[in-house]
Design an enzyme around this catalytic site. Structure first.
Site, PDB file in Angstrom:
ATOM      1  N   HIS A  53       0.880  -1.180   0.000  1.00 29.66           N
ATOM      2  CA  HIS A  53       0.000   0.000   0.000  1.00 29.66           C
ATOM      3  C   HIS A  53       0.912   1.224   0.000  1.00 29.66           C
ATOM      4  CE1 HIS A  53      -3.739  -2.146   0.727  1.00 29.66           C
ATOM      5  NE2 HIS A  53      -3.228  -2.735   1.788  1.00 29.66           N
ATOM      6  N   GLU A  77      -1.564  -6.685  -1.791  1.00 25.42           N
ATOM      7  CA  GLU A  77      -2.585  -5.629  -1.627  1.00 25.42           C
ATOM      8  C   GLU A  77      -2.178  -4.338  -2.354  1.00 25.42           C
ATOM      9  OE1 GLU A  77      -3.779  -5.138   2.437  1.00 25.42           O
ATOM     10  OE2 GLU A  77      -3.616  -7.274   2.890  1.00 25.42           O
TER      11      GLU A  77
HETATM   12  O1  G3I Z   1     -19.803  -3.840   7.013  1.00 26.33           O
HETATM   13  C1  G3I Z   1     -19.960  -2.675   7.813  1.00 26.33           C
HETATM   14  C2  G3I Z   1     -21.323  -2.048   7.546  1.00 26.33           C
HETATM   15  O2  G3I Z   1     -22.337  -2.951   7.983  1.00 26.33           O
HETATM   16  C3  G3I Z   1     -21.436  -0.735   8.296  1.00 26.33           C
HETATM   17  O3  G3I Z   1     -22.641  -0.113   7.956  1.00 26.33           O
HETATM   18  C4  G3I Z   1     -20.261   0.170   7.916  1.00 26.33           C
HETATM   19  C5  G3I Z   1     -20.316   1.445   8.747  1.00 26.33           C
HETATM   20  O4  G3I Z   1     -19.167   2.197   8.411  1.00 26.33           O
HETATM   21  O5  G3I Z   1     -19.001  -0.483   8.207  1.00 26.33           O
HETATM   22  C6  G3I Z   1     -18.869  -1.677   7.463  1.00 26.33           C
HETATM   23  O6  G3I Z   1     -17.645  -2.284   7.797  1.00 26.33           O
HETATM   24  C7  G3I Z   1     -16.509  -1.643   7.194  1.00 26.33           C
HETATM   25  C8  G3I Z   1     -15.738  -2.706   6.380  1.00 26.33           C
HETATM   26  O7  G3I Z   1     -14.525  -2.160   5.874  1.00 26.33           O
HETATM   27  C9  G3I Z   1     -16.579  -3.230   5.215  1.00 26.33           C
HETATM   28  O8  G3I Z   1     -16.813  -2.176   4.316  1.00 26.33           O
HETATM   29  C10 G3I Z   1     -15.614  -1.134   8.316  1.00 26.33           C
HETATM   30  O9  G3I Z   1     -16.275  -0.057   8.963  1.00 26.33           O
HETATM   31  C11 G3I Z   1     -14.287  -0.650   7.747  1.00 26.33           C
HETATM   32  O10 G3I Z   1     -13.400  -0.326   8.808  1.00 26.33           O
HETATM   33  C12 G3I Z   1     -13.649  -1.771   6.943  1.00 26.33           C
HETATM   34  O11 G3I Z   1     -12.456  -1.272   6.366  1.00 26.33           O
HETATM   35  C13 G3I Z   1     -11.604  -2.296   5.856  1.00 26.33           C
HETATM   36  C14 G3I Z   1     -10.266  -2.204   6.594  1.00 26.33           C
HETATM   37  O12 G3I Z   1      -9.372  -3.214   6.076  1.00 26.33           O
HETATM   38  C15 G3I Z   1     -10.457  -2.439   8.075  1.00 26.33           C
HETATM   39  O13 G3I Z   1      -9.244  -2.185   8.726  1.00 26.33           O
HETATM   40  C16 G3I Z   1     -11.376  -2.050   4.366  1.00 26.33           C
HETATM   41  O14 G3I Z   1     -12.585  -2.250   3.648  1.00 26.33           O
HETATM   42  C17 G3I Z   1     -10.313  -3.007   3.844  1.00 26.33           C
HETATM   43  O15 G3I Z   1      -9.949  -2.668   2.516  1.00 26.33           O
HETATM   44  C18 G3I Z   1      -9.053  -2.949   4.713  1.00 26.33           C
HETATM   45  O16 G3I Z   1      -8.170  -3.938   4.250  1.00 26.33           O
HETATM   46  C19 G3I Z   1      -6.926  -4.069   4.980  1.00 26.33           C
HETATM   47  C20 G3I Z   1      -6.487  -5.506   4.861  1.00 26.33           C
HETATM   48  O17 G3I Z   1      -7.494  -6.360   5.353  1.00 26.33           O
HETATM   49  C21 G3I Z   1      -5.164  -5.706   5.588  1.00 26.33           C
HETATM   50  N1  G3I Z   1      -4.143  -4.813   5.061  1.00 26.33           N
HETATM   51  C22 G3I Z   1      -4.526  -3.397   5.121  1.00 26.33           C
HETATM   52  C23 G3I Z   1      -5.834  -3.180   4.360  1.00 26.33           C
HETATM   53  C24 G3I Z   1      -6.200  -1.719   4.365  1.00 26.33           C
HETATM   54  O18 G3I Z   1      -6.471  -1.292   5.680  1.00 26.33           O
END
Ligand code: G3I
Length: 335
Positions: free
Chosen positions: A207, A237
């Site tokens: 990233h 990623e």
């Molecule tokens: O699913 C819920 C939904 O029900 C709710 O309404 C909404 C409210 O904000 O949140 C939703 O969950 C979110 C989830 O993504 C699905 O969209 C979380 O808040 C959000 O924090 C989460 O973010 C993810 C993040 O990891 C969490 O740390 C990102 O999509 C995802 O791309 C990211 O991926 C990570 C890898 O797993 C590990 N490496 C780093 C990478 C980037 O942080």
């Protein structure tokens, strides 16, 4: 634009993270993935928190749908991720479980999830981001506090028992080039390999932004020392964010970085896997987490190819040509 046939001909597993809830509803998103990926990974659907609706109760609908999509399109799958300090069920992260109970929960989670997809997941990110950003120690987490550093080896051993054929990876960010964190990741893998822990590869998340791309030679040297431990290395990623609004110059620089990294991976026999953290800017995590930055992926928000996608195609086409000339040294996507 279709990157998948080029990746297949170059013998590279190339693909992206997928938002499970989208491809089922959006035919054009599914088509983008089918045309450009021979491997996919769930962005969130296989993480511990999103999988569990309560202690002992799983909802595999999203994960199962992605697995079915991948198998329908003869794609390989990465599993992501079994043990991570984020997106945990609340009763694990803050539940106050003692060491014995947390250990049992960890083992049961890994056995349940890896066992469910036994023989269908090519690579699992077993442990994600266990090294602190300062590179001095392991990252604080409920697992480290309750179970000690051995939680890492334990997770790999339980995953290997649950699916002996699966390639088990340690995955991290900010450890791609030279630096203290890369050194600490290397030392962790040295220790695991020396202890006979069933770890098969390291995922470099990559990233990055235009201003902090690690020099290719540093990435290559870091990859090579990990490979010397007998490990595969994957770029897991990849996204390269640019300041918004993005300019043509920024997209040209981004394309050059994508091309240089792909050339590096294709030149190294132990690097067989490159995934972007999404294929289109429409569904990138970046804008929410890096205000004022985005447009990090090869295709734009309308699923049109950006200069990065054209650069990837060029590099894959050249590699496919070399592979054909070498009578298939990487002529078919690795199985
Ligand atoms: O699913 C819920 C939904 O029900 C709710 O309404 C909404 C409210 O904000 O949140 C939703 O969950 C979110 C989830 O993504 C699905 O969209 C979380 O808040 C959000 O924090 C989460 O973010 C993810 C993040 O990891 C969490 O740390 C990102 O999509 C995802 O791309 C990211 O991926 C990570 C890898 O797993 C590990 N490496 C780093 C990478 C980037 O942080």
């Amino acid at each position: 634009m279709a990157l998948r046939p080029l990746a297949d001909a170059a013998g590279l597993a190339f693909g992206a993270a997928v938002k499970s809830g989208r491809f089922a509803e959006e035919a054009d998103y599914a088509a983008l993935l089918a045309a450009n990926c021979n491997i996919v990974v769930p962005e969130n659907a296989m993480k511990w928190g999103p999988l569990m609706t309560g202690p002992g109760t799983y909802d595999f609908a999203g994960a199962d749908a992605l697995v079915a999509f991948a198998e329908r399109h003869a794609m390989r799958l990465r599993g992501h991720t079994l043990v991570w300090h984020r997106q945990l069920p609340p009763w694990i992260e803050k539940g106050g479980l003692d060491a014995a109970a947390l250990g049992r929960a960890l083992d049961a989670h890994i056995r349940t999830v890896v066992g469910r997809y036994r023989g269908r997941i090519w690579q699992w990110d077993v442990v994600n981001e266990a090294v602190a950003d300062n590179g001095k120690e392991l990252r604080d987490s409920v697992f480290l506090r309750r179970l000690g550093p051995d939680y890492i080896a334990r997770a790999f051993r339980v995953a290997h028992e649950a699916d002996p054929a699966c390639r088990l990876f340690y995955n991290d960010y900010g450890a791609e080039g030279a630096g203290p964190k890369a050194d600490r990741v290397y030392r962790l893998l040295q220790e695991l390999v020396a202890a006979g822990v069933p770890v098969h590869g390291v995922g470099m998340q990559m990233h990055r932004s235009l201003g902090d791309m690690p020099p290719p030679a540093a990435v290559r040297d870091n990859m090579r020392r990990l490979a010397a431990l007998g490990l595969e290395v994957a770029v897991t990623e990849l996204d390269i964010r640019v300041p918004l609004p993005a300019t043509a110059a920024a997209f040209a620089q981004q394309a050059a970085h994508y091309a240089a990294l792909l050339e590096l991976c294709l030149a190294e026999p132990y690097c067989k896997t490159v995934l972007c953290w999404g294929m289109s800017d429409r569904y990138s995590w970046v804008p929410k987490f890096f205000k004022g930055h985005g447009a990090a992926l090869p295709f734009d928000g309308a699923f049109g190819p950006k200069p990065a996608a054209h650069a990837i195609a060029r590099v894959l086409r050249e590699a496919a040509g070399h592979a054909a000339a070498e009578t298939g040294a990487k002529g078919a996507a690795p199985r």
